[in-house]
Design a protein around this motif. Structure first.
Motif, mmCIF file in Angstrom:
data_model
loop_
_atom_site.group_PDB
_atom_site.id
_atom_site.type_symbol
_atom_site.label_atom_id
_atom_site.label_comp_id
_atom_site.label_asym_id
_atom_site.label_seq_id
_atom_site.Cartn_x
_atom_site.Cartn_y
_atom_site.Cartn_z
ATOM 1 N N LYS A 1 0.712 -1.095 0.003
ATOM 2 C CA LYS A 1 0.131 0.304 0.009
ATOM 3 C C LYS A 1 0.907 1.091 -0.143
ATOM 4 C CE LYS A 1 -4.029 2.111 2.188
ATOM 5 N NZ LYS A 1 -4.913 2.001 3.469
ATOM 6 N N PRO A 2 0.731 2.238 -0.994
ATOM 7 C CA PRO A 2 1.553 3.454 -0.976
ATOM 8 C C PRO A 2 1.361 4.413 -0.065
ATOM 9 C CG PRO A 2 -0.036 3.319 -2.681
ATOM 10 C CD PRO A 2 -0.130 2.075 -1.954
ATOM 11 N N GLY A 3 0.201 4.424 0.585
ATOM 12 C CA GLY A 3 -0.244 5.720 1.697
ATOM 13 C C GLY A 3 -0.352 4.961 2.968
ATOM 14 N N PRO A 4 -0.795 5.703 3.795
ATOM 15 C CA PRO A 4 -0.802 5.365 5.054
ATOM 16 C C PRO A 4 -1.748 4.154 5.406
ATOM 17 C CG PRO A 4 -1.073 7.695 5.144
ATOM 18 C CD PRO A 4 -1.348 7.083 3.910
ATOM 19 N N LEU A 5 -1.378 3.109 6.496
ATOM 20 C CA LEU A 5 -2.179 2.249 6.881
ATOM 21 C C LEU A 5 -3.160 2.436 7.822
ATOM 22 C CD1 LEU A 5 0.583 -0.556 7.309
ATOM 23 C CD2 LEU A 5 -0.734 -0.096 5.297
ATOM 24 N N THR A 6 -4.397 1.959 7.657
ATOM 25 C CA THR A 6 -5.537 2.183 8.569
ATOM 26 C C THR A 6 -5.194 1.282 9.914
ATOM 27 O OG1 THR A 6 -6.699 0.152 7.837
ATOM 28 C CG2 THR A 6 -6.992 2.029 6.818
ATOM 29 N N PRO A 7 -5.760 1.536 10.934
ATOM 30 C CA PRO A 7 -5.470 1.007 12.298
ATOM 31 C C PRO A 7 -5.346 -0.631 12.087
ATOM 32 C CG PRO A 7 -6.840 2.719 12.920
ATOM 33 C CD PRO A 7 -6.780 2.636 11.292
ATOM 34 N N ALA A 8 -6.632 -1.183 11.378
ATOM 35 C CA ALA A 8 -6.681 -2.715 11.423
ATOM 36 C C ALA A 8 -5.449 -3.150 10.256
ATOM 37 C CB ALA A 8 -8.089 -2.851 10.624
ATOM 38 N N GLU A 9 -5.043 -2.298 9.380
ATOM 39 C CA GLU A 9 -3.878 -2.751 8.566
ATOM 40 C C GLU A 9 -2.681 -3.109 9.190
ATOM 41 O OE1 GLU A 9 -5.652 -1.284 4.152
ATOM 42 O OE2 GLU A 9 -4.590 0.062 5.346
ATOM 43 N N ARG A 10 -2.666 -1.875 10.151
ATOM 44 C CA ARG A 10 -1.400 -1.682 10.776
ATOM 45 C C ARG A 10 -1.399 -2.920 11.751
ATOM 46 N NH1 ARG A 10 -2.086 2.961 12.377
ATOM 47 N NH2 ARG A 10 -0.781 3.944 10.786
ATOM 48 N N THR A 11 -2.169 -3.268 12.412
ATOM 49 C CA THR A 11 -2.354 -4.629 13.022
ATOM 50 C C THR A 11 -2.043 -5.682 12.367
ATOM 51 O OG1 THR A 11 -4.059 -3.610 14.472
ATOM 52 C CG2 THR A 11 -3.851 -6.087 14.677
ATOM 53 N N VAL A 12 -2.591 -6.104 11.159
ATOM 54 C CA VAL A 12 -2.050 -6.907 10.470
ATOM 55 C C VAL A 12 -0.435 -6.781 9.939
ATOM 56 C CG1 VAL A 12 -2.436 -7.999 8.012
ATOM 57 C CG2 VAL A 12 -4.447 -7.262 9.293
ATOM 58 N N MET A 13 -0.168 -5.801 9.846
ATOM 59 C CA MET A 13 1.257 -5.650 9.475
ATOM 60 C C MET A 13 2.198 -6.033 10.469
ATOM 61 S SD MET A 13 3.614 -4.994 7.153
ATOM 62 C CE MET A 13 3.317 -3.827 5.890
ATOM 63 N N GLN A 14 1.816 -5.565 11.817
ATOM 64 C CA GLN A 14 2.765 -5.846 12.895
ATOM 65 C C GLN A 14 2.759 -7.081 13.202
ATOM 66 O OE1 GLN A 14 1.348 -2.864 15.908
ATOM 67 N NE2 GLN A 14 2.123 -1.230 14.880
ATOM 68 N N GLU A 15 1.717 -8.016 12.817
ATOM 69 C CA GLU A 15 1.810 -9.332 13.400
ATOM 70 C C GLU A 15 2.779 -10.368 12.630
ATOM 71 O OE1 GLU A 15 0.328 -12.261 15.601
ATOM 72 O OE2 GLU A 15 -0.239 -10.323 15.619
ATOM 73 N N HIS A 16 3.493 -9.612 11.481
ATOM 74 C CA HIS A 16 4.487 -10.244 10.862
ATOM 75 C C HIS A 16 5.675 -10.707 11.553
ATOM 76 C CE1 HIS A 16 6.731 -6.624 10.830
ATOM 77 N NE2 HIS A 16 8.028 -7.240 10.294
ATOM 78 N N VAL A 17 5.910 -10.059 12.796
ATOM 79 C CA VAL A 17 7.007 -10.364 13.825
ATOM 80 C C VAL A 17 6.540 -11.900 14.395
ATOM 81 C CG1 VAL A 17 8.154 -7.959 13.729
ATOM 82 C CG2 VAL A 17 6.271 -8.678 15.471
ATOM 83 N N ARG A 18 5.567 -11.820 14.869
ATOM 84 C CA ARG A 18 5.128 -13.017 15.672
ATOM 85 C C ARG A 18 5.093 -14.295 14.400
ATOM 86 N NH1 ARG A 18 2.739 -11.465 20.684
ATOM 87 N NH2 ARG A 18 1.861 -9.342 20.656
ATOM 88 N N THR A 19 4.548 -13.911 13.516
ATOM 89 C CA THR A 19 4.473 -15.006 12.399
ATOM 90 C C THR A 19 5.705 -15.454 12.054
ATOM 91 O OG1 THR A 19 2.337 -14.087 11.636
ATOM 92 C CG2 THR A 19 3.702 -15.629 10.033
ATOM 93 N N GLY A 20 6.711 -14.534 11.951
ATOM 94 C CA GLY A 20 7.920 -14.821 11.382
ATOM 95 C C GLY A 20 8.976 -15.565 12.428
ATOM 96 N N GLU A 21 8.401 -15.106 13.798
ATOM 97 C CA GLU A 21 9.229 -15.875 14.751
ATOM 98 C C GLU A 21 8.763 -17.427 14.840
ATOM 99 O OE1 GLU A 21 9.586 -15.521 19.596
ATOM 100 O OE2 GLU A 21 7.808 -15.254 18.686
#
Length: 381
Positions: free
Chosen positions: A254-274
């Motif tokens: 996404k080229p623009g700012p993330l919505t709060p829901a999208e930001r939550t999805v993005m931040q979850e990548h660290v738990r998924t990666g671990e």
């Protein structure tokens, strides 16, 4: 027999053995202990040459490493008295070292009064007797030649046996080192492939993985990390965003700012990666720490755990600076690349807020910007 006269276990083990045998056993014990601590080929060569001079009482010892690509023997290590042998190159068939390498003997023995015409002699060195012990693997692969020499007394069968034993110990240790290096290279190649799989989705500029791996290693070295920590930091750099493979393109690109829901999805990548990387056998804990915690902040406002200060694992604190710097200085879907000077100013301003101040100081020194005056943090909108 009275208690006073009862021999100890050590005394019993040594009793009845000739003094020379005891010396040989002590020499082999010292060699084996030194080999256990050797981690590189150069360290193995240093141990072999140094102990050969001291334990065999030789005038000199040389190690000629075999370079398969050029098909040459090169003197890479020397000990004792020598002239200008270091760096000497012998092409196939040249000199007595090649005679030993190509011959069937465990040790080639040459008397100083019977040197053959093919002997390679450095100018100014005296004529001396020599022993040449090839290091060959069980599969016949040549690793190098260990050679020693002395003017007098003549070498004995005992000397030959000891040198052959030294060469065998060196062969085993070098095989272990080379196999480890090959395994590490294979592992790093696989980890790099995973990092490149992320780059193929175009959410980061090409080369991000390789750049952050290199810069993280340099920064970790400046901070004095041990070899095992540097290895974990390198692996973590390869895999730090592996969890983003599960993030939808609509969020990731996404080229623009993330919505709060999208930001939550993005931040979850660290738990998924671990969680993904935990399934890799023998993965160091430091690697998992980099993957999970490289988005934590020094002020405790990061994610996923809100860790503050030194509660954030050190390797994650180190990689966080590298990751942000590379993101700032290269094109991303959501921002243009910034000049290096501007990126460094932003990193400096975030010391004590986003980043560990000590890590920032080391990073600025690494990039030659440590003498600059701190830039005040920008006001919060």
């Amino acid at each position: 027999m009275s208690p006073r006269s009862t021999p100890t276990t050590s005394q019993s083990a040594w009793s009845g053995q000739p003094q020379e045998d005891q010396a040989d056993l002590a020499a082999l014990l010292e060699l084996s202990q030194a080999m256990l601590g050797a981690q590189t080929a150069a360290e193995v060569e240093e141990v072999l040459t140094r102990l050969s001079v001291r334990l065999l009482e030789t005038r000199y010892a040389l190690f000629l490493r075999y370079w398969q690509e050029q098909d040459v023997l090169r003197v890479t290590t020397q000990a004792g008295q020598y002239a200008a042998e270091l760096g000497t190159v012998l092409y196939r068939g040249q000199g007595l070292s090649w005679q030993a390498a190509l011959g069937p003997e465990a040790v080639l023995r040459v008397h100083r009064d019977a040197l053959p015409p093919q002997a390679v002699l450095q100018p100014g060195t005296p004529r001396q007797s020599a022993l040449f012990a090839p290091l060959r693997t069980s599969g016949g692969r040549l690793l190098g030649i260990l050679t020693v020499g002395r003017i007098a007394p003549d070498f004995t069968r005992r000397d030959e046996t000891l040198l052959a034993t030294f060469a065998n110990a060196g062969t085993v240790t070098l095989e272990r080192i080379y196999q480890t290096q090959q395994a590490n290279a294979t592992r790093d190649g696989a980890l790099l492939a995973l990092g490149l799989a992320l780059e193929a989705r175009d959410y980061e500029t090409q080369g991000h993985t390789s750049r952050t791996v290199t810069l993280a290693q340099e920064l970790g070295g400046r901070l004095g990390l041990e070899a095992a920590e540097l290895d974990a930091l390198r692996q973590g750099a390869y895999l730090h965003d592996i969890g983003k493979l599960s993030v939808p393109d609509s969020v990731l690109l996404k080229p623009g700012p993330l919505t709060p829901a999208e930001r939550t999805v993005m931040q979850e990548h660290v738990r998924t990666g671990e969680a993904l990387v935990r399934h890799i056998p023998t993965i160091p804990a430091g690697v998992l720490a980099v993957i999970r915690s490289h988005h934590e902040r020094w002020d405790g406002q990061g994610y996923p755990d809100g860790l503050p200060g030194e509660a954030i694992p050190l390797l994650a604190r180190i990689f966080a600076v590298v990751d942000v710097f590379d993101a700032l200085t290269h094109q991303r879907p959501y921002h243009a690349a910034r000049p290096i000077e501007e990126a460094l100013a932003l990193i400096r301003a975030e010391a004590g807020h986003h980043f560990d101040p000590a890590v920032v100081a080391a990073f600025l020194e690494l990039l030659g910007d440590g003498a600059s005056e701190p830039t005040p943090a920008p006001p919060t909108p």
